[in-house]
Design a protein around this motif. Structure first.
Motif, mmCIF file in Angstrom:
data_model
loop_
_atom_site.group_PDB
_atom_site.id
_atom_site.type_symbol
_atom_site.label_atom_id
_atom_site.label_comp_id
_atom_site.label_asym_id
_atom_site.label_seq_id
_atom_site.Cartn_x
_atom_site.Cartn_y
_atom_site.Cartn_z
ATOM 1 N N THR A 1 -77.373 -9.351 37.012
ATOM 2 C CA THR A 1 -76.388 -9.848 37.964
ATOM 3 C C THR A 1 -75.782 -11.140 37.437
ATOM 4 O O THR A 1 -76.494 -12.002 36.917
ATOM 5 C CB THR A 1 -77.062 -10.118 39.332
ATOM 6 N N LYS A 2 -74.468 -11.256 37.588
ATOM 7 C CA LYS A 2 -73.782 -12.461 37.123
ATOM 8 C C LYS A 2 -74.365 -13.687 37.826
ATOM 9 O O LYS A 2 -74.730 -13.643 38.976
ATOM 10 C CB LYS A 2 -72.288 -12.342 37.415
ATOM 11 N N GLY A 3 -74.474 -14.761 37.089
ATOM 12 C CA GLY A 3 -75.044 -15.999 37.614
ATOM 13 C C GLY A 3 -76.284 -16.389 36.824
ATOM 14 O O GLY A 3 -76.439 -16.010 35.666
ATOM 15 N N LYS A 4 -77.177 -17.105 37.467
ATOM 16 C CA LYS A 4 -78.385 -17.614 36.804
ATOM 17 C C LYS A 4 -79.241 -16.488 36.227
ATOM 18 O O LYS A 4 -79.928 -16.678 35.215
ATOM 19 C CB LYS A 4 -79.204 -18.452 37.773
ATOM 20 N N ILE B 1 -78.712 -15.887 32.604
ATOM 21 C CA ILE B 1 -79.307 -16.915 31.741
ATOM 22 C C ILE B 1 -80.817 -16.692 31.659
ATOM 23 O O ILE B 1 -81.400 -16.692 30.571
ATOM 24 C CB ILE B 1 -78.975 -18.323 32.259
ATOM 25 N N LEU B 2 -81.449 -16.487 32.791
ATOM 26 C CA LEU B 2 -82.898 -16.266 32.824
ATOM 27 C C LEU B 2 -83.288 -14.975 32.119
ATOM 28 O O LEU B 2 -84.445 -14.806 31.716
ATOM 29 C CB LEU B 2 -83.400 -16.269 34.267
ATOM 30 N N ALA B 3 -82.334 -14.087 31.941
ATOM 31 C CA ALA B 3 -82.608 -12.811 31.278
ATOM 32 C C ALA B 3 -83.123 -12.992 29.860
ATOM 33 O O ALA B 3 -83.814 -12.113 29.339
ATOM 34 C CB ALA B 3 -81.345 -11.942 31.275
ATOM 35 N N LEU C 1 -73.597 -18.095 27.780
ATOM 36 C CA LEU C 1 -74.185 -17.628 29.039
ATOM 37 C C LEU C 1 -74.035 -18.680 30.139
ATOM 38 O O LEU C 1 -73.715 -18.355 31.281
ATOM 39 C CB LEU C 1 -75.667 -17.277 28.848
ATOM 40 N N ILE C 2 -74.240 -19.939 29.790
ATOM 41 C CA ILE C 2 -74.089 -21.031 30.766
ATOM 42 C C ILE C 2 -72.641 -21.120 31.226
ATOM 43 O O ILE C 2 -72.355 -21.165 32.422
ATOM 44 C CB ILE C 2 -74.551 -22.369 30.157
#
Length: 187
Positions: free
Chosen positions: A76-79, A82-84, A135-136
């Motif tokens: 999912t788009k968003g944090k 990044i956490l992926a 990504l950020i």
């Protein structure tokens, strides 16, 4: 067999051996034997073991960056995107052949003055930081350039620590804890 296919087989074979056994413990004769080629064939494609090592590092990096980017894009788009990177690392860790970071393993084995390999590894690590930066930029509220670069380096350090420590401890808790710390700095 085509010239490019032979070269690719040499790179794949060397990659498996270097990653599993290390650069210094993998000899040219072992690569030749495992690839099923003649010594002359190897030297038609690579002038030295160092050249094979550079091809190995590039081979691993291209696959890593593309696979990681593809994996993150499924979240999912968003944090979550990044956490992926930590979820991706956890999947990599669960692979029975996980042996830590190929770059760090290699740089630990080369002489300090080997600029060719060191420069390649630094370039790859910088490409990874750029992927994190992207990504950020694509998933967080706008930050200024300095903030974005600093955050990308922080996440990079968490990731690299997770790779090394999960390999050392042969456990995934460093990955999980690094992901948690990352979630805190993204909050």
């Amino acid at each position: 067999m085509k010239h490019s296919e032979v070269k690719h087989r040499i790179i794949e074979t060397a990659s498996l051996l270097f990653y599993k056994n290390g650069y210094n413990l993998t000899g040219i004769n072992e690569i030749i034997s495992e690839a099923g080629i003649a010594k002359a064939t190897l030297y038609n494609h690579f002038k030295s073991k160092e050249d094979i090592c550079l091809a190995y590092l590039q081979f691993k990096n291209i696959n890593f960056l593309q696979d990681l980017e593809d994996f993150a894009s499924t979240k999912t788009k968003g944090k979550a995107q990044i956490l992926a990177i930590f979820d991706f690392l956890n999947q990599f860790f669960m692979n029975k052949d996980f042996n830590g970071c190929w770059c760090i393993k290699t740089v630990a084995e080369i002489p300090k003055d080997n600029e060719r390999i060191r420069t390649e590894i630094q370039s790859q690590k910088n490409e990874f930081i750029q992927l994190i930066t992207s990504l950020i930029t694509n998933n967080l509220a706008p930050l200024n350039k300095t903030q974005t670069e600093s955050l990308a380096r922080q996440i990079y350090l968490l990731y690299e620590s997770a790779v090394g420590e999960s390999h050392l401890h042969q456990a995934d808790w460093p990955i999980k804890e690094s992901k948690y710390l990352c979630s805190l700095i993204l909050a």
